[in-house]
Design an enzyme around this catalytic site. Structure first.
Site, short mmCIF file in Angstrom:
data_model
loop_
_atom_site.label_atom_id
_atom_site.label_comp_id
_atom_site.label_asym_id
_atom_site.label_seq_id
_atom_site.Cartn_x
_atom_site.Cartn_y
_atom_site.Cartn_z
N HIS A 1 -23.78 31.64 26.49
CA HIS A 1 -22.72 32.66 27.17
C HIS A 1 -21.32 31.71 27.83
CE1 HIS A 1 -24.10 37.01 26.18
NE2 HIS A 1 -24.98 36.48 25.58
N ASP A 2 -22.03 31.16 28.43
CA ASP A 2 -21.00 29.28 28.78
C ASP A 2 -20.08 29.17 27.73
OD1 ASP A 2 -19.46 28.61 30.24
OD2 ASP A 2 -21.00 26.71 30.97
N GLY B 1 -15.78 27.05 26.61
CA GLY B 1 -16.59 26.19 26.69
C GLY B 1 -17.37 26.06 27.47
N ASP C 1 -17.86 25.23 30.87
CA ASP C 1 -17.23 24.83 32.27
C ASP C 1 -18.16 25.10 32.76
OD1 ASP C 1 -16.70 27.39 31.01
OD2 ASP C 1 -14.44 27.47 31.30
N SER D 1 -17.59 28.96 33.40
CA SER D 1 -17.25 29.77 33.40
C SER D 1 -18.06 31.17 34.01
CB SER D 1 -16.31 29.91 32.93
OG SER D 1 -16.68 30.23 31.41
N HIS E 1 -33.79 33.33 19.75
CA HIS E 1 -34.54 33.95 19.48
C HIS E 1 -36.37 34.14 19.49
CE1 HIS E 1 -30.15 35.77 18.84
NE2 HIS E 1 -30.24 35.60 20.33
N ASP F 1 -39.15 37.94 19.55
CA ASP F 1 -40.14 37.63 18.51
C ASP F 1 -41.45 38.82 18.95
OD1 ASP F 1 -42.18 36.00 17.00
OD2 ASP F 1 -41.86 34.45 18.17
N ASP G 1 -41.38 28.31 19.31
CA ASP G 1 -42.01 27.88 17.72
C ASP G 1 -41.29 28.62 16.42
OD1 ASP G 1 -42.60 30.75 17.38
OD2 ASP G 1 -44.56 30.70 18.04
C1 HEM Z 1 -24.99 34.16 17.68
C2 HEM Z 1 -25.48 35.02 17.47
C3 HEM Z 1 -26.53 35.66 18.63
C4 HEM Z 1 -26.38 37.15 18.53
C5 HEM Z 1 -25.31 38.42 17.74
C6 HEM Z 1 -27.13 36.68 19.98
C7 HEM Z 1 -27.40 38.51 20.19
C8 HEM Z 1 -28.03 38.44 21.61
C9 HEM Z 1 -28.84 39.67 21.83
C10 HEM Z 1 -28.38 41.20 21.50
C11 HEM Z 1 -29.84 38.61 22.91
C12 HEM Z 1 -30.01 41.07 24.23
C13 HEM Z 1 -29.70 41.18 24.93
C14 HEM Z 1 -30.00 41.96 25.76
O1 HEM Z 1 -29.51 44.04 25.03
O2 HEM Z 1 -30.29 42.17 27.03
C15 HEM Z 1 -29.94 38.09 22.95
C16 HEM Z 1 -30.62 37.39 23.47
C17 HEM Z 1 -31.38 36.18 24.05
N1 HEM Z 1 -29.91 35.55 23.02
FE1 HEM Z 1 -28.78 35.22 21.64
N2 HEM Z 1 -27.20 35.63 20.28
C18 HEM Z 1 -26.95 35.01 19.54
C19 HEM Z 1 -26.90 33.34 19.72
C20 HEM Z 1 -28.11 33.01 20.47
C21 HEM Z 1 -27.46 32.03 21.04
C22 HEM Z 1 -26.93 30.55 19.97
C23 HEM Z 1 -28.55 31.27 22.01
C24 HEM Z 1 -29.38 30.17 22.41
C25 HEM Z 1 -28.95 28.74 22.27
C26 HEM Z 1 -29.38 32.39 22.67
C27 HEM Z 1 -30.28 32.84 23.07
C28 HEM Z 1 -30.79 33.84 23.71
C29 HEM Z 1 -32.15 34.43 24.76
C30 HEM Z 1 -32.78 32.95 24.76
C31 HEM Z 1 -31.82 35.03 24.08
C32 HEM Z 1 -33.60 36.48 25.20
C33 HEM Z 1 -32.75 36.51 26.30
C34 HEM Z 1 -33.33 36.56 27.91
O3 HEM Z 1 -34.86 36.95 27.47
O4 HEM Z 1 -33.07 36.90 29.35
N3 HEM Z 1 -28.87 34.32 21.07
N4 HEM Z 1 -28.91 37.47 22.53
#
Ligand code: HEM
Ligand SMILES: *[C@@H]1O[C@H](CO)[C@@H](O)[C@H](O)[C@H]1NC(C)=O
Ligand SMILES: *[C@@H]1O[C@H](CO)[C@@H](O)[C@H](O)[C@H]1NC(C)=O
Ligand SMILES: *[C@@H]1O[C@H](CO)[C@@H](O)[C@H](O)[C@H]1NC(C)=O
Length: 343
Positions: free
Chosen positions: A88-89, A94, A96, A98, A210, A259, A267
């Site tokens: 999200h940063d 970029g 940074d 923020s 994820h 997952d 994994d």
């Molecule tokens: C590009 C498309 C992506 C979408 C649409 C997406 C969407 C989401 C959403 C909706 C959640 C759950 C938020 C909530 O309701 O609490 C989530 C969680 C998460 N996302 Fe993504 N994400 C994306 C890319 C990424 C990327 C690039 C990363 C890291 C490199 C990432 C890492 C994570 C992680 C680790 C969680 C779990 C957070 C937690 O358990 O606190 N995501 N994501």
């Protein structure tokens, strides 16, 4: 036969990225395109470097990894939280720092940021680093290294983190809504990633994070009952999984593992889940239903080594997005990650 072709293509892509990573991937942009454009090889390189703190603050990486592992030992949910915070940063303005700014109207204060966590860990690392090496290590660099360390602790791959990011001075709540939230189609996701210099392979690889962490039901509730105004659930959801999710989601704020099978292990089960219609977010499942990304899902599902190496490569690219470097870039080394200097 079709499989064979996909894997070969895929191997070539991965190897190209691995070979070029050390020389050209430190700026943003498409690595493959850069490799093929010989004139770009002669341009000056972005100034992030792996040994950036070796003399300025030799213990920086050690201090960060110590704090990260101590905190994650106490609260394992912080590992996915920090990985997401880094994304999200980087996704807005970029990498940074923020997202860390904690003032009225900042990204962090936006509705879209309400489930981000891990800020206190970054603060604690920062205050230790300010004691040891005052005004030297940026918040953006701390978050980048912490995301790498969190990945390792969850069982994921190691990669060298290039350092030298400066912290930005601007953070706007409305820009937090630019980060994908789980309802986009693949075209929109690809366009978003292209905008920050990432490609299709990065999308599929990075979505693999994820494989750990949780989502609020809010992010996929629309799939469970009345999908897209049809009066029926999303047909791309496995029926047993659908029943489970309906049970788990009493309220929008309830949390569900991204997952379902191996929720805390870094994994490739995330990808095998997609092949069985057990993807939690609509965007996750789309990676397998869209013909452009499906071959990569299949390759990662069956080749854990490919996933691990590509994830590392794509995370370095993510960490390079829009970085502020040098003194001309209006960046600073924040003293407190929550506030710009002199605020
Ligand atoms: C590009 C498309 C992506 C979408 C649409 C997406 C969407 C989401 C959403 C909706 C959640 C759950 C938020 C909530 O309701 O609490 C989530 C969680 C998460 N996302 Fe993504 N994400 C994306 C890319 C990424 C990327 C690039 C990363 C890291 C490199 C990432 C890492 C994570 C992680 C680790 C969680 C779990 C957070 C937690 O358990 O606190 N995501 N994501
Ligand atoms: C190669 O990259 C340079 C600098 O980014 C650009 O100006 C040029 O048009 C590119 N050439 C080709 C053939 O893509
Ligand atoms: C993807 O979503 C965008 C924005 O909502 C929309 O304009 C576009 O038509 C969609 N594309 C496909 C292929 O569904
Ligand atoms: C939602 O419905 C629209 C119109 O019926 C359709 O074009 C679109 O593909 C549907 N979206 C999904 C994700 O099924």
């Amino acid at each position: 036969m079709k499989h064979h072709y996909c894997f070969s293509l895929f191997l070539i892509l991965v190897m190209l990225e691995l070979i070029t990573i050390s020389s050209v991937a430190y700026g943003q942009g498409n690595v493959l395109k850069k490799t093929l454009n010989s004139s770009s090889l002669h341009r000056p390189k972005a100034s992030l470097s792996i040994d950036y703190y070796h003399r300025k603050c030799p213990d920086a990486e050690g201090i960060i990894s110590q704090k990260v592992s101590a905190w994650i030992k106490k609260d394992p949910t912080l590992a996915p939280a920090i990985i997401r915070l880094h994304f999200h940063d980087c996704a807005v303005r970029g990498c940074d720092g923020s997202i860390l700014l904690n003032h009225k109207g900042s990204e962090r204060s936006a509705f879209e940021s309400r489930t981000l966590k891990g800020f206190q860990l970054i603060d604690e690392i920062k205050s230790e680093l300010e004691r040891r090496c005052p005004e030297t290590v940026s918040c953006a660099d701390i978050l980048t290294a912490a995301a790498r360390d969190a990945t390792i602790l969850a069982g994921g791959p190691f990669w060298e983190v290039p350092f030298g990011r400066k912290d930005g001075r601007t953070s706007l709540a409305r820009e937090a809504s630019m980060v994908p939230h789980g309802h986009e189609n693949i075209t929109t996701l690809l366009e978003f990633l292209q905008g920050i210099g990432l490609d299709m392979l990065d999308l599929v690889a990075l979505s693999g994070s994820h494989t750990v962490g949780r989502s609020t039901c809010h992010s996929f509730m629309d799939r469970l009952y009345n999908f897209n105004g049809t009066g029926k659930p999303d047909p791309s959801l496995n029926v047993n999984y659908l029943m489970l999710l309906r049970k788990r989601c009493k309220r929008e704020s309830d949390l569900v593992y991204l997952d379902a099978i191996t929720p805390r292990t870094f994994d490739t089960t995330y990808y095998t889940n997609l092949m069985r219609k057990v993807g939690l977010l609509s965007t996750d499942q789309s990676l397998y239903s869209d013909a452009r990304t499906a071959p990569f899902v299949e390759a990662f599902a069956t080749q854990p080594f490919l996933f691990r190496s590509q994830f590392a490569v794509s995370m370095v690219k993510l960490g390079n997005v829009g970085v502020l470097t040098g003194s001309t870039d209006k960046g600073e080394i924040r003293v407190n990650c929550n506030y710009v200097n002199g605020a």
